[in-house]
Design a protein around this motif. Structure first.
Motif, PDB file in Angstrom:
ATOM      1  N   GLY A 220       0.206 -21.239 -15.209  1.00 35.39           N
ATOM      2  CA  GLY A 220      -0.546 -22.371 -14.696  1.00 35.39           C
ATOM      3  C   GLY A 220      -1.308 -21.881 -13.479  1.00 35.39           C
ATOM      4  N   LYS A 221      -2.025 -22.738 -12.849  1.00 33.20           N
ATOM      5  CA  LYS A 221      -2.779 -22.353 -11.664  1.00 33.20           C
ATOM      6  C   LYS A 221      -1.802 -22.171 -10.500  1.00 33.20           C
ATOM      7  N   GLY A 222      -1.583 -20.917 -10.097  1.00 37.25           N
ATOM      8  CA  GLY A 222      -0.696 -20.624  -8.984  1.00 37.25           C
ATOM      9  C   GLY A 222       0.780 -20.763  -9.303  1.00 37.25           C
ATOM     10  N   LYS A 223       1.119 -20.782 -10.593  1.00 38.85           N
ATOM     11  CA  LYS A 223       2.528 -20.933 -10.959  1.00 38.85           C
ATOM     12  C   LYS A 223       2.751 -20.492 -12.398  1.00 38.85           C
ATOM     13  N   ILE A 224       4.012 -20.262 -12.695  1.00 42.59           N
ATOM     14  CA  ILE A 224       4.463 -20.069 -14.066  1.00 42.59           C
ATOM     15  C   ILE A 224       5.452 -21.197 -14.337  1.00 42.59           C
ATOM     16  N   ILE A 225       5.371 -21.770 -15.499  1.00 41.98           N
ATOM     17  CA  ILE A 225       6.276 -22.846 -15.881  1.00 41.98           C
ATOM     18  C   ILE A 225       7.198 -22.314 -16.980  1.00 41.98           C
ATOM     19  N   PHE A 226       8.498 -22.442 -16.752  1.00 39.84           N
ATOM     20  CA  PHE A 226       9.485 -22.092 -17.766  1.00 39.84           C
ATOM     21  C   PHE A 226       9.959 -23.380 -18.402  1.00 39.84           C
ATOM     22  N   LYS A 227       9.832 -23.457 -19.735  1.00 41.14           N
ATOM     23  CA  LYS A 227      10.226 -24.655 -20.474  1.00 41.14           C
ATOM     24  C   LYS A 227      11.298 -24.321 -21.499  1.00 41.14           C
ATOM     25  N   ILE A 228      12.260 -25.201 -21.589  1.00 39.67           N
ATOM     26  CA  ILE A 228      13.230 -25.166 -22.677  1.00 39.67           C
ATOM     27  C   ILE A 228      13.000 -26.441 -23.486  1.00 39.67           C
ATOM     28  N   ARG A 229      12.635 -26.252 -24.729  1.00 38.01           N
ATOM     29  CA  ARG A 229      12.343 -27.381 -25.615  1.00 38.01           C
ATOM     30  C   ARG A 229      13.296 -27.293 -26.805  1.00 38.01           C
ATOM     31  N   THR A 230      14.091 -28.314 -26.988  1.00 39.23           N
ATOM     32  CA  THR A 230      15.068 -28.299 -28.067  1.00 39.23           C
ATOM     33  C   THR A 230      14.849 -29.470 -29.015  1.00 39.23           C
ATOM     34  N   PHE A 231      15.153 -29.220 -30.270  1.00 36.42           N
ATOM     35  CA  PHE A 231      15.211 -30.236 -31.310  1.00 36.42           C
ATOM     36  C   PHE A 231      16.597 -30.068 -31.911  1.00 36.42           C
ATOM     37  N   SER A 232      17.478 -31.028 -31.674  1.00 35.57           N
ATOM     38  CA  SER A 232      18.846 -30.813 -32.132  1.00 35.57           C
ATOM     39  C   SER A 232      19.574 -32.117 -32.434  1.00 35.57           C
ATOM     40  N   LYS A 233      20.708 -31.929 -33.090  1.00 35.81           N
ATOM     41  CA  LYS A 233      21.662 -32.994 -33.345  1.00 35.81           C
ATOM     42  C   LYS A 233      23.037 -32.337 -33.333  1.00 35.81           C
ATOM     43  N   PRO A 234      24.094 -33.102 -33.234  1.00 30.79           N
ATOM     44  CA  PRO A 234      25.430 -32.499 -33.283  1.00 30.79           C
ATOM     45  C   PRO A 234      25.627 -31.712 -34.577  1.00 30.79           C
ATOM     46  N   GLY A 235      26.307 -30.579 -34.448  1.00 32.60           N
ATOM     47  CA  GLY A 235      26.505 -29.702 -35.595  1.00 32.60           C
ATOM     48  C   GLY A 235      27.708 -30.048 -36.447  1.00 32.60           C
ATOM     49  N   ASN A 236      28.586 -30.920 -35.950  1.00 35.32           N
ATOM     50  CA  ASN A 236      29.764 -31.306 -36.732  1.00 35.32           C
ATOM     51  C   ASN A 236      30.264 -32.668 -36.250  1.00 35.32           C
ATOM     52  N   PHE A 237      31.262 -33.174 -36.931  1.00 30.12           N
ATOM     53  CA  PHE A 237      31.792 -34.506 -36.629  1.00 30.12           C
ATOM     54  C   PHE A 237      32.344 -34.590 -35.205  1.00 30.12           C
ATOM     55  N   LEU A 238      33.054 -33.555 -34.772  1.00 25.34           N
ATOM     56  CA  LEU A 238      33.670 -33.569 -33.445  1.00 25.34           C
ATOM     57  C   LEU A 238      32.621 -33.630 -32.333  1.00 25.34           C
ATOM     58  N   THR A 239      31.554 -32.824 -32.461  1.00 26.14           N
ATOM     59  CA  THR A 239      30.523 -32.867 -31.418  1.00 26.14           C
ATOM     60  C   THR A 239      29.721 -34.161 -31.478  1.00 26.14           C
ATOM     61  N   ALA A 240      29.615 -34.748 -32.647  1.00 32.58           N
ATOM     62  CA  ALA A 240      28.960 -36.058 -32.745  1.00 32.58           C
ATOM     63  C   ALA A 240      29.804 -37.116 -32.046  1.00 32.58           C
ATOM     64  N   LEU A 241      31.111 -37.030 -32.227  1.00 30.21           N
ATOM     65  CA  LEU A 241      32.031 -37.986 -31.619  1.00 30.21           C
ATOM     66  C   LEU A 241      32.084 -37.826 -30.100  1.00 30.21           C
ATOM     67  N   LEU A 242      32.124 -36.582 -29.629  1.00 34.63           N
ATOM     68  CA  LEU A 242      32.248 -36.306 -28.193  1.00 34.63           C
ATOM     69  C   LEU A 242      30.905 -36.176 -27.472  1.00 34.63           C
TER      70      LEU A 242
END
Length: 169
Positions: free
Chosen positions: A116-138
């Protein structure tokens, strides 16, 4: 893991690193060697490091996660991810990975550095859902707050690494 990206929850987090330097002028080796998370949260064992080369698409990373983030005293969980894409564009670079079967999350994450102008931007962009029943529950009481904590620590860690490289001759 099978997923439909348009059915996943999107989250974007970012941090600014003030600098007049371009991405080409900064040593990005730690970034592309998956030194994203502080070691007390997650230790990554990437395929390319074992093979003595740099990251490429389809490489795998074994993630050792500390829950809670105290390596000497906490249980460790092992998960796998696979590099999907390397991003190398003018004023933008990074990579994405997809979770493998058995991961607590199901989806794809992008780790992007943008000039960017006078900077660098670090972005973390995620597309996710729980991977199993336990993580969905918790998820609401444990997974989501812990993921937010880890993301903030990753943003600060990459900022620290880049700022250290900015001050190097």
């Amino acid at each position: 893991m099978h997923y439909e990206k348009d059915r996943l929850v999107e989250k974007i987090s970012s941090i600014e690193i003030p600098t007049e330097r371009t991405l080409e002028e900064i040593n990005l080796d730690p970034f592309f060697d998956y030194r994203i998370f502080p070691d007390h949260i997650l230790t990554g064992y990437p395929q390319w490091r074992d093979e003595g080369r740099t990251m490429k698409a389809n490489d795998t990373i074994l993630q050792q996660v500390y829950l809670p983030p105290f390596p000497k005293f906490s249980p460790k969980a092992l998960f796998g991810v696979r590099i999907k894409d390397l991003i190398r564009e003018e004023n933008r670079c990074g990579f994405s990975y997809e979770t493998l079967q058995g991961h607590v999350e199901c989806g794809i994450s992008y780790f992007i550095l943008e000039e960017g102008k006078g900077k660098i931007i670090f972005k973390i962009r995620t597309f996710s859902k729980p991977g199993n029943f336990l993580t969905a529950l918790l998820g609401p009481v444990f997974s989501a707050p812990y993921q937010t904590y880890c993301t903030k620590k990753a943003l600060r860690n990459v900022k620290r690494i880049l700022e250290t490289n900015l001050s190097a001759p």
